[in-house]
Design a protein around this motif. Structure first.
Motif, mmCIF file in Angstrom:
data_model
loop_
_atom_site.group_PDB
_atom_site.id
_atom_site.type_symbol
_atom_site.label_atom_id
_atom_site.label_comp_id
_atom_site.label_asym_id
_atom_site.label_seq_id
_atom_site.Cartn_x
_atom_site.Cartn_y
_atom_site.Cartn_z
ATOM 1 N N TYR A 29 44.303 87.476 65.190
ATOM 2 C CA TYR A 29 44.450 87.482 66.639
ATOM 3 C C TYR A 29 44.949 88.840 67.126
ATOM 4 C CZ TYR A 29 44.081 82.366 66.898
ATOM 5 O OH TYR A 29 43.645 81.064 66.843
ATOM 6 N N LEU A 30 44.451 89.233 68.289
ATOM 7 C CA LEU A 30 45.008 90.361 69.027
ATOM 8 C C LEU A 30 45.385 89.854 70.408
ATOM 9 C CD1 LEU A 30 45.617 93.421 69.324
ATOM 10 C CD2 LEU A 30 43.309 93.652 70.296
ATOM 11 N N VAL A 31 46.647 90.062 70.785
ATOM 12 C CA VAL A 31 47.102 89.720 72.131
ATOM 13 C C VAL A 31 47.186 91.017 72.917
ATOM 14 C CG1 VAL A 31 48.923 88.702 73.541
ATOM 15 C CG2 VAL A 31 48.395 87.726 71.291
ATOM 16 N N ALA A 51 51.131 97.328 68.262
ATOM 17 C CA ALA A 51 50.328 98.543 68.186
ATOM 18 C C ALA A 51 50.009 98.994 69.603
ATOM 19 C CB ALA A 51 49.034 98.309 67.409
ATOM 20 N N SER A 52 49.748 100.276 69.746
ATOM 21 C CA SER A 52 49.230 100.788 71.005
ATOM 22 C C SER A 52 47.710 100.660 70.989
ATOM 23 C CB SER A 52 49.623 102.252 71.191
ATOM 24 O OG SER A 52 48.970 103.061 70.221
ATOM 25 N N ASP A 85 42.850 99.545 65.246
ATOM 26 C CA ASP A 85 41.501 99.813 64.746
ATOM 27 C C ASP A 85 40.936 98.667 63.916
ATOM 28 O OD1 ASP A 85 43.057 99.986 62.510
ATOM 29 O OD2 ASP A 85 42.367 101.979 61.886
ATOM 30 N N GLU A 86 41.412 97.437 64.162
ATOM 31 C CA GLU A 86 40.924 96.285 63.421
ATOM 32 C C GLU A 86 39.836 95.554 64.210
ATOM 33 O OE1 GLU A 86 43.977 93.912 61.523
ATOM 34 O OE2 GLU A 86 45.475 95.435 62.002
ATOM 35 N N LEU A 91 38.481 99.305 75.162
ATOM 36 C CA LEU A 91 39.082 98.702 73.966
ATOM 37 C C LEU A 91 38.257 97.508 73.500
ATOM 38 C CD1 LEU A 91 41.535 98.164 71.969
ATOM 39 C CD2 LEU A 91 42.331 96.579 73.762
ATOM 40 N N LEU A 92 37.919 96.610 74.421
ATOM 41 C CA LEU A 92 37.161 95.413 74.055
ATOM 42 C C LEU A 92 35.822 95.787 73.442
ATOM 43 C CD1 LEU A 92 37.855 93.073 77.121
ATOM 44 C CD2 LEU A 92 39.034 93.126 74.919
ATOM 45 N N ASP A 93 35.154 96.777 74.007
ATOM 46 C CA ASP A 93 33.867 97.208 73.448
ATOM 47 C C ASP A 93 34.037 97.788 72.051
ATOM 48 O OD1 ASP A 93 32.208 96.461 75.573
ATOM 49 O OD2 ASP A 93 32.629 98.308 76.669
#
Length: 313
Positions: free
Chosen positions: A3-5, A62-63, A68-69, A89-91
């Protein structure tokens, strides 16, 4: 699942902390002092106000530049007015299988995201019911006992195959999680509380108790609720027959702190950017497009832009 929040505000911080505490693979994307403080302390402080309990929860942070995952699920917990800034970022991090789950105060934000992205992804829709606050860098507060998340396919969008697994992870972290068949209805159900509550506070510059105690202010807010109910009916997604929105709103208003103000109200009073376009203008325009008068919503919209309703005059 990974997951990324995205968004280290109050809700994003609470979600990331609870997921990390439940043993999930999660990273909180944040910046500035919040990022620095969590790193320096090695944890995010979460205060659960109903039990007056404070935990220090180790959370990976992370910023945007550092991350980079390729996450399986991206939970967007930013304000709606900040959405455009995270599209690059999403792209960059998405694949066609990546589930993008926006938890934002908006009715059809999933479609907006899908249209704006250049990289294919599986864009869902979600709504969250939670009262929380970012007290200071590295410190957040979960203010009320409820935490409910509803997710599903965006209107007209593809089915979300990972939805059951996401629901389970959200339940593991302590939230009540549901999969809805109609996310427009789910969003309007939330707006019948959250949008209506903020709209009345902003229009009268009043607290919860001041609206409850004044018959004129109270009836204005009741009419706002009726307008959202009418929009749901006109859109073909009426609220459940056994759910009395007016009665439930009154019950909720009487149960919370009399001085309670929504986060939008605090931002409004402080002169900060607000989500008025998605919270007030979006339901106003949807209602008008469906033939609903939206008289009181129009008055609230005009607090922010007196010309926004001129085309409907």
């Amino acid at each position: 699942m990974k997951y990324l929040v995205v968004g280290g505000g109050a809700m994003g911080s609470v979600i990331a902390a609870y997921m990390a505490r439940a043993g999930k693979d999660v990273t909180l994307l944040t910046r500035g002092k919040h990022l620095e403080t969590i790193r320096a302390n090695g944890a995010l402080e979460v205060h659960y106000a109903p039990d007056d309990k404070t935990d220090q929860v180790p959370v990976a942070v992370a910023s945007e530049e550092e991350y980079d995952e390729k996450p399986d699920v991206v939970i967007i917990a930013t304000k709606a007015y900040s959405l455009e800034s995270i599209y690059p970022l999403l792209d960059r991090i998405s694949t066609p299988e990546t589930v993008i789950l926006p938890l934002m105060n908006a009715l059809t934000i999933g479609n907006e995201i899908a249209d704006a992205m250049t990289q294919p992804a599986t864009v869902a829709q979600g709504v969250a019911y939670v009262a929380c606050e970012l007290v200071a860098p590295g410190r957040c507060k979960h203010k009320e006992a409820f935490f409910r998340i509803v997710l599903g396919a965006r209107p007209g969008g593809p089915a979300i195959e990972l939805a059951p697994a996401i629901r389970q992870d959200l339940e593991d972290m302590g939230a009540t999680a549901e999969i809805a068949e109609d996310m427009l209805q789910a969003a309007l159900l939330k707006f019948a509380r959250v949008s209506v509550g903020s709209a009345g506070m902003v229009y009268f510059r009043a607290s919860n108790a001041e609206i409850l105690d004044d018959p004129v202010k109270f009836e204005f807010s009741q009419t706002l609720t009726r307008e959202i109910i009418a929009v749901a009916e006109a859109a073909g997604c009426p609220f459940p027959a056994d759910f009395d929105v007016l009665a439930e709103n009154l019950k909720l208003a009487r149960s919370i702190d009399p001085n309670y103000k929504t986060s939008l109200m605090y931002d409004f009073l402080a002169g900060k950017p607000t989500e008025w376009r998605t919270m007030f203008l979006e339901p106003y325009r949807l209602g008008r497009s469906l033939g609903v008068p939206m008289t009181n919503y129009g008055k609230v919209v005009e607090v922010f832009d007196p010309t926004a309703t001129s085309a409907d005059a």
